[in-house]
Design a protein around this motif. Structure first.
Motif, PDB file in Angstrom:
ATOM      1  N   PRO A  47       0.834  -1.207   0.000  1.00 14.77           N
ATOM      2  CA  PRO A  47       0.000   0.000   0.000  1.00 14.77           C
ATOM      3  C   PRO A  47       0.865   1.253   0.000  1.00 14.77           C
ATOM      4  CG  PRO A  47      -0.006  -1.048   2.166  1.00 14.77           C
ATOM      5  CD  PRO A  47       0.721  -1.968   1.238  1.00 14.77           C
ATOM      6  N   ALA A  48       0.316   2.315  -0.530  1.00 16.79           N
ATOM      7  CA  ALA A  48       1.054   3.587  -0.580  1.00 16.79           C
ATOM      8  C   ALA A  48       1.345   4.061   0.837  1.00 16.79           C
ATOM      9  CB  ALA A  48       0.242   4.626  -1.336  1.00 16.79           C
ATOM     10  N   ARG A  49       2.551   4.544   1.033  1.00 14.71           N
ATOM     11  CA  ARG A  49       2.959   4.992   2.367  1.00 14.71           C
ATOM     12  C   ARG A  49       2.431   6.404   2.618  1.00 14.71           C
ATOM     13  NH1 ARG A  49       6.529   2.870   5.842  1.00 14.71           N
ATOM     14  NH2 ARG A  49       7.333   1.403   4.316  1.00 14.71           N
ATOM     15  N   ASP A  50       1.895   6.621   3.796  1.00 18.15           N
ATOM     16  CA  ASP A  50       1.360   7.927   4.183  1.00 18.15           C
ATOM     17  C   ASP A  50       2.469   8.704   4.899  1.00 18.15           C
ATOM     18  OD1 ASP A  50      -0.136  10.110   4.891  1.00 18.15           O
ATOM     19  OD2 ASP A  50      -1.224   9.091   6.504  1.00 18.15           O
ATOM     20  N   TYR A  51       3.131   9.582   4.150  1.00 20.21           N
ATOM     21  CA  TYR A  51       4.251  10.336   4.718  1.00 20.21           C
ATOM     22  C   TYR A  51       3.789  11.442   5.666  1.00 20.21           C
ATOM     23  CZ  TYR A  51       7.433   7.922   1.613  1.00 20.21           C
ATOM     24  OH  TYR A  51       8.173   6.951   0.981  1.00 20.21           O
ATOM     25  N   SER A  52       2.504  11.788   5.625  1.00 19.69           N
ATOM     26  CA  SER A  52       2.026  12.851   6.517  1.00 19.69           C
ATOM     27  C   SER A  52       2.005  12.401   7.975  1.00 19.69           C
ATOM     28  CB  SER A  52       0.633  13.311   6.087  1.00 19.69           C
ATOM     29  OG  SER A  52      -0.299  12.256   6.232  1.00 19.69           O
ATOM     30  N   ARG A  53       2.047  11.107   8.218  1.00 16.88           N
ATOM     31  CA  ARG A  53       2.033  10.633   9.620  1.00 16.88           C
ATOM     32  C   ARG A  53       3.406  10.722  10.274  1.00 16.88           C
ATOM     33  NH1 ARG A  53       3.495   5.433  11.054  1.00 16.88           N
ATOM     34  NH2 ARG A  53       4.203   4.093   9.375  1.00 16.88           N
ATOM     35  N   TYR A  54       4.440  10.966   9.469  1.00 14.59           N
ATOM     36  CA  TYR A  54       5.783  11.121  10.030  1.00 14.59           C
ATOM     37  C   TYR A  54       5.978  12.581  10.440  1.00 14.59           C
ATOM     38  CZ  TYR A  54       6.633   6.583   7.887  1.00 14.59           C
ATOM     39  OH  TYR A  54       6.558   5.265   7.534  1.00 14.59           O
ATOM     40  N   ARG A  55       6.087  12.794  11.761  1.00 15.36           N
ATOM     41  CA  ARG A  55       6.192  14.170  12.259  1.00 15.36           C
ATOM     42  C   ARG A  55       7.454  14.415  13.078  1.00 15.36           C
ATOM     43  NH1 ARG A  55       1.403  16.846  11.530  1.00 15.36           N
ATOM     44  NH2 ARG A  55      -0.333  15.538  10.924  1.00 15.36           N
ATOM     45  N   ASN A  56       7.996  13.368  13.689  1.00 15.94           N
ATOM     46  CA  ASN A  56       9.205  13.570  14.485  1.00 15.94           C
ATOM     47  C   ASN A  56      10.209  12.464  14.198  1.00 15.94           C
ATOM     48  OD1 ASN A  56       8.285  11.344  15.964  1.00 15.94           O
ATOM     49  ND2 ASN A  56       7.320  12.620  17.501  1.00 15.94           N
ATOM     50  N   TRP A  57      11.436  12.663  14.654  1.00 18.37           N
ATOM     51  CA  TRP A  57      12.520  11.734  14.313  1.00 18.37           C
ATOM     52  C   TRP A  57      13.519  11.633  15.456  1.00 18.37           C
ATOM     53  CZ3 TRP A  57      17.448  13.683  14.365  1.00 18.37           C
ATOM     54  CH2 TRP A  57      17.553  15.086  14.346  1.00 18.37           C
ATOM     55  N   THR A  58      14.341  10.590  15.365  1.00 24.18           N
ATOM     56  CA  THR A  58      15.464  10.400  16.261  1.00 24.18           C
ATOM     57  C   THR A  58      16.582   9.739  15.462  1.00 24.18           C
ATOM     58  OG1 THR A  58      16.148   9.526  18.411  1.00 24.18           O
ATOM     59  CG2 THR A  58      14.743   8.113  17.073  1.00 24.18           C
ATOM     60  N   TRP A  59      17.779   9.698  16.014  1.00 23.54           N
ATOM     61  CA  TRP A  59      18.896   9.064  15.315  1.00 23.54           C
ATOM     62  C   TRP A  59      18.720   7.562  15.332  1.00 23.54           C
ATOM     63  CZ3 TRP A  59      20.837  12.686  12.648  1.00 23.54           C
ATOM     64  CH2 TRP A  59      21.084  13.949  13.178  1.00 23.54           C
ATOM     65  N   ARG A  60      19.027   6.911  14.246  1.00 21.85           N
ATOM     66  CA  ARG A  60      18.898   5.456  14.144  1.00 21.85           C
ATOM     67  C   ARG A  60      19.878   4.786  15.106  1.00 21.85           C
ATOM     68  NH1 ARG A  60      16.339   1.540  11.640  1.00 21.85           N
ATOM     69  NH2 ARG A  60      17.411  -0.241  10.743  1.00 21.85           N
ATOM     70  N   ASP A  61      19.372   3.851  15.903  1.00 23.33           N
ATOM     71  CA  ASP A  61      20.154   3.122  16.912  1.00 23.33           C
ATOM     72  C   ASP A  61      20.824   4.066  17.904  1.00 23.33           C
ATOM     73  OD1 ASP A  61      19.494   0.713  15.649  1.00 23.33           O
ATOM     74  OD2 ASP A  61      21.239   0.841  14.323  1.00 23.33           O
ATOM     75  N   GLY A  62      20.284   5.270  18.068  1.00 23.27           N
ATOM     76  CA  GLY A  62      20.844   6.240  19.003  1.00 23.27           C
ATOM     77  C   GLY A  62      22.200   6.775  18.602  1.00 23.27           C
ATOM     78  N   GLN A  63      22.599   6.574  17.348  1.00 23.61           N
ATOM     79  CA  GLN A  63      23.919   6.989  16.874  1.00 23.61           C
ATOM     80  C   GLN A  63      23.817   8.240  16.014  1.00 23.61           C
ATOM     81  OE1 GLN A  63      26.860   5.604  17.617  1.00 23.61           O
ATOM     82  NE2 GLN A  63      25.852   4.108  18.929  1.00 23.61           N
ATOM     83  N   PRO A  64      24.231   9.396  16.526  1.00 27.39           N
ATOM     84  CA  PRO A  64      24.255  10.596  15.678  1.00 27.39           C
ATOM     85  C   PRO A  64      25.320  10.443  14.600  1.00 27.39           C
ATOM     86  CG  PRO A  64      25.189  11.079  17.817  1.00 27.39           C
ATOM     87  CD  PRO A  64      24.664   9.678  17.884  1.00 27.39           C
ATOM     88  N   PRO A  65      25.218  11.214  13.523  1.00 30.61           N
ATOM     89  CA  PRO A  65      26.207  11.087  12.441  1.00 30.61           C
ATOM     90  C   PRO A  65      27.603  11.460  12.922  1.00 30.61           C
ATOM     91  CG  PRO A  65      24.788  12.985  12.078  1.00 30.61           C
ATOM     92  CD  PRO A  65      24.230  12.243  13.241  1.00 30.61           C
ATOM     93  N   ALA A  66      28.568  10.751  12.394  1.00 27.75           N
ATOM     94  CA  ALA A  66      29.958  11.013  12.758  1.00 27.75           C
ATOM     95  C   ALA A  66      30.471  12.222  11.992  1.00 27.75           C
ATOM     96  CB  ALA A  66      30.814   9.792  12.443  1.00 27.75           C
ATOM     97  N   GLY A  67      31.427  12.882  12.554  1.00 26.40           N
ATOM     98  CA  GLY A  67      32.051  14.018  11.882  1.00 26.40           C
ATOM     99  C   GLY A  67      33.192  13.542  10.994  1.00 26.40           C
ATOM    100  N   SER A  68      33.920  14.491  10.467  1.00 24.13           N
ATOM    101  CA  SER A  68      35.074  14.174   9.623  1.00 24.13           C
ATOM    102  C   SER A  68      36.186  15.155   9.961  1.00 24.13           C
ATOM    103  CB  SER A  68      34.692  14.263   8.145  1.00 24.13           C
ATOM    104  OG  SER A  68      34.403  15.596   7.803  1.00 24.13           O
ATOM    105  N   ALA A  69      37.248  15.099   9.211  1.00 23.25           N
ATOM    106  CA  ALA A  69      38.400  15.965   9.477  1.00 23.25           C
ATOM    107  C   ALA A  69      38.058  17.433   9.293  1.00 23.25           C
ATOM    108  CB  ALA A  69      39.557  15.579   8.565  1.00 23.25           C
ATOM    109  N   TRP A  70      37.096  17.745   8.459  1.00 24.41           N
ATOM    110  CA  TRP A  70      36.790  19.151   8.190  1.00 24.41           C
ATOM    111  C   TRP A  70      35.425  19.583   8.716  1.00 24.41           C
ATOM    112  CZ3 TRP A  70      32.480  20.101   5.365  1.00 24.41           C
ATOM    113  CH2 TRP A  70      31.984  19.046   4.606  1.00 24.41           C
TER     114      TRP A  70
END
Length: 198
Positions: A47-70
């Motif tokens: 079935p078609a996904r209802d994107y309007s029900r997505y209102r908030n978010w969190t980092w997947r597995d509690g892991q924020p994105p890693a940084g880099s050298a710059w």
């Protein structure tokens, strides 16, 4: 004339011969016994996904994105949070189950770019005579090495963990630290440009 008649007779004889290929078929196997009483959901599109029900978010597995050298991890988190906010997605409150889980990957790649400039080509009428002329040219090829920022964002359903959406983008990443942070923000905005899908 005799050749044409002979060719015609041979063609007719070939049409009258037996076909060496015979049609054969085997019977289909019987249908499984449960086929009439059980619904096969894999035979139907999801079935078609209802994107309007997505209102908030969190980092997947509690892991924020890693940084880099710059770009520090804090800068990447802030830029991604702002890009999601512009799409109507807010960070989930502590202790509340999030509608979406966000994962991102950011890395730099070195790319080779070649630019060809053509100088000296001419075709046309000479102003000194009534002659037309053509003169060839040799392209001047320049090779550049560029640093490209590659961004990928993946969104997952917060309830069942299924992938919901993904997007990626690239931007040149040259210059000062402030220019690089602008490139990061622009790449994240470009990666999320098609969310939600229409």
């Amino acid at each position: 004339m005799n050749r044409i008649a002979l060719l015609f007779c041979l063609t007719l004889a070939a049409c009258q011969s037996q076909n060496p290929y015979m049609a054969q078929s085997t019977a289909l196997p019987p249908a499984p016994a449960h086929i009439g009483s059980q619904l096969d959901r894999s035979a139907y599109p999801a079935p078609a996904r209802d994107y309007s029900r997505y209102r908030n978010w969190t980092w997947r597995d509690g892991q924020p994105p890693a940084g880099s050298a710059w770009a520090s991890s804090a800068l990447v988190q802030e830029a991604l949070s702002n890009a999601l906010d512009q799409r109507g997605l807010r960070p989930a409150q502590t202790g509340v189950a999030a509608d979406l889980e966000v994962s991102s990957a950011i890395h730099l790649e070195r790319r080779i770019r070649q630019v060809a400039d053509h100088y000296g080509g001419y075709y046309g009428h000479s102003r000194y005579s009534n002659d037309y002329g053509l003169r060839g040219s040799t392209p001047l090829v320049r090779t550049y090495e560029e640093e490209v920022l590659v961004v990928r964002i993946d969104l997952f359903d917060g309830q069942d963990g299924q992938p919901v959406w993904s997007g990626s983008a690239e931007m040149l990443s040259d210059g000062s630290q402030s220019e690089r942070s602008k490139a990061l923000r622009a790449a994240l905005q470009r990666a999320l440009a098609n969310y939600p899908p229409t």
